[in-house]
Design an enzyme around this catalytic site. Structure first.
Site, PDB file in Angstrom:
ATOM      1  N   ASN A   9      36.061  33.095  21.851  1.00 26.43           N
ATOM      2  CA  ASN A   9      36.566  31.890  22.774  1.00 26.43           C
ATOM      3  C   ASN A   9      36.302  31.234  24.210  1.00 26.43           C
ATOM      4  O   ASN A   9      36.487  32.447  25.459  1.00 26.43           O
ATOM      5  CB  ASN A   9      38.440  33.160  22.954  1.00 26.43           C
ATOM      6  N   LYS A  11      37.770  29.501  26.332  1.00 27.39           N
ATOM      7  CA  LYS A  11      38.605  29.316  26.825  1.00 27.39           C
ATOM      8  C   LYS A  11      38.214  27.917  28.307  1.00 27.39           C
ATOM      9  O   LYS A  11      38.183  27.000  27.467  1.00 27.39           O
ATOM     10  CB  LYS A  11      38.780  30.241  28.326  1.00 27.39           C
ATOM     11  N   HIS A  97      48.378  32.590  22.837  1.00 29.16           N
ATOM     12  CA  HIS A  97      46.866  34.044  23.707  1.00 29.16           C
ATOM     13  C   HIS A  97      47.673  34.448  24.217  1.00 29.16           C
ATOM     14  O   HIS A  97      48.087  33.773  25.483  1.00 29.16           O
ATOM     15  CB  HIS A  97      45.386  33.116  23.589  1.00 29.16           C
ATOM     16  N   GLU A  99      46.667  34.043  27.728  1.00 23.36           N
ATOM     17  CA  GLU A  99      46.935  33.160  29.367  1.00 23.36           C
ATOM     18  C   GLU A  99      47.832  32.415  28.637  1.00 23.36           C
ATOM     19  O   GLU A  99      48.724  31.450  29.458  1.00 23.36           O
ATOM     20  CB  GLU A  99      45.662  32.936  28.507  1.00 23.36           C
ATOM     21  N   GLU A 169      44.969  42.206  21.232  1.00 20.27           N
ATOM     22  CA  GLU A 169      44.549  41.767  23.365  1.00 20.27           C
ATOM     23  C   GLU A 169      45.010  42.190  24.068  1.00 20.27           C
ATOM     24  O   GLU A 169      46.223  42.221  24.298  1.00 20.27           O
ATOM     25  CB  GLU A 169      44.147  40.599  23.266  1.00 20.27           C
ATOM     26  N   GLY A 175      39.124  39.824  30.235  1.00 18.84           N
ATOM     27  CA  GLY A 175      38.442  39.459  31.443  1.00 18.84           C
ATOM     28  C   GLY A 175      38.314  40.269  32.564  1.00 18.84           C
ATOM     29  O   GLY A 175      37.487  40.166  33.661  1.00 18.84           O
ATOM     30  N   SER A 215      37.324  42.478  26.787  1.00 17.81           N
ATOM     31  CA  SER A 215      36.222  43.153  26.994  1.00 17.81           C
ATOM     32  C   SER A 215      34.706  43.560  26.390  1.00 17.81           C
ATOM     33  O   SER A 215      34.537  44.444  26.986  1.00 17.81           O
ATOM     34  CB  SER A 215      36.271  44.079  28.675  1.00 17.81           C
TER      35      SER A 215
HETATM   36  P1  PGA Z   1      36.946  38.767  27.371  1.00 18.47           P
HETATM   37  O1  PGA Z   1      38.524  37.384  27.126  1.00 18.47           O
HETATM   38  O2  PGA Z   1      36.253  38.834  26.212  1.00 18.47           O
HETATM   39  O3  PGA Z   1      36.542  37.766  28.697  1.00 18.47           O
HETATM   40  O4  PGA Z   1      37.778  39.805  27.734  1.00 18.47           O
HETATM   41  C1  PGA Z   1      39.120  37.514  25.413  1.00 18.47           C
HETATM   42  C2  PGA Z   1      40.135  36.820  25.276  1.00 18.47           C
HETATM   43  O5  PGA Z   1      40.874  36.342  26.306  1.00 18.47           O
HETATM   44  O6  PGA Z   1      40.049  36.191  23.872  1.00 18.47           O
END
Ligand code: PGA
Length: 253
Positions: A9, A11, A97, A99, A169, A175, A215
């Site tokens: 992803n 983003k 997601h 976010e 998640e 992140g 992460s």
């Molecule tokens: P990340 O993001 O691997 O940077 O923690 C995962 C995601 O948001 O799908």
């Protein structure tokens, strides 16, 4: 057997040239593995979808969108429909997601409409679920995940569940560099599979892929994937570097 699945992803990262370079790098580096032992998908920003789809066209890499709107067409300024995505060759779409939920304010009802439209339009939705740090501390993880799954999949019959991938998640792990331990992740994945067995049946639950995200890095993928109910990974930051994402794909096999 559930085939391992590694999804990147991107983003709101990459620009037009780095999108194509990243896509080509992943496609070239994973020709051997992709399609054979592991499914691989990448989710670039909307505006780079077409060039990324072209860049990976001779590989087994699938391309997904990070979001979709549930209406098919009309006066919805700024939105993108399933048929637009399907029409340019998208396969997957992320729904709900964290976010989208926590930065853009999407609720379960909207996520459900998007997921339903995605399946109706021939896309394969990846339903993202997971608790906030405060919810974990308040021991509400299962309650939150249950709500995300039950409401996200409302009205989705068993025949349509096969189109769906779930991604657990935990929001506190996205992140932040704080990965859930393999045990913590497995516990929630097992809970999700049990819930799917209750909502559908055991066969459907056993057939559904449940990815872990938060992460994920080359160094923790194999251990996460060794857990019985972790079928793949949804990768943010580490999917922006060809060598890291390839190492993750390799470790996911
Ligand atoms: P990340 O993001 O691997 O940077 O923690 C995962 C995601 O948001 O799908």
């Amino acid at each position: 057997m559930r085939k391992p699945f590694a999804t990147g992803n991107w983003k709101m990262n990459t620009d037009s040239s780095s999108s194509v370079a990243l896509a080509k790098g992943v496609a070239d580096g994973s020709t051997e593995l992709a399609g054979r032992a592991v499914d691989v998908a990448i989710c670039p920003p909307f505006v780079y979808l077409q060039s990324v789809i072209r860049a990976v066209s001779s590989s087994n890499i699938a391309v997904g969108a990070q979001d979709v709107y549930f209406e098919e067409k009309g006066a919805f300024t700024g939105e993108i429909s399933t048929s637009m995505l399907k029409g340019i060759g998208c396969t997957y779409v992320l729904c709900g997601h964290s976010e989208r939920r926590h930065v853009l304010g999407e609720g379960d009802e909207l996520v459900n409409k998007k997921l339903t439209a995605a399946i109706g339009g021939g896309l394969l939705p990846i339903l993202c679920v997971g608790e906030l740090q405060s919810e974990r501390e308040a021991r509400q993880t299962e309650q939150v995940v249950k709500r995300h799954i039950e409401e996200g999949l409302a009205g989705i019959g068993e025949e349509k569940l096969s189109a769906v991938t779930i991604a657990y998640e935990p929001v506190w792990a996205i992140g932040t560099g704080l990965t859930a331990t393999p045990d913590q992740a497995q516990e929630v994945h097992a809970f999700i599979r049990k819930l799917l067995a209750e909502l559908y049946d055991d066969e459907a639950a056993q057939a559904t892929r449940i990815l872990y995200g938060g992460s994920v890095k080359p160094g923790n993928t194999a251990e996460l994937m060794s857990q019985g109910d972790i079928d793949g990974v949804l990768v943010g930051g580490a999917s922006l570097k060809v060598e890291d994402f390839l190492a993750i794909i390799q470790a996911a096999v």
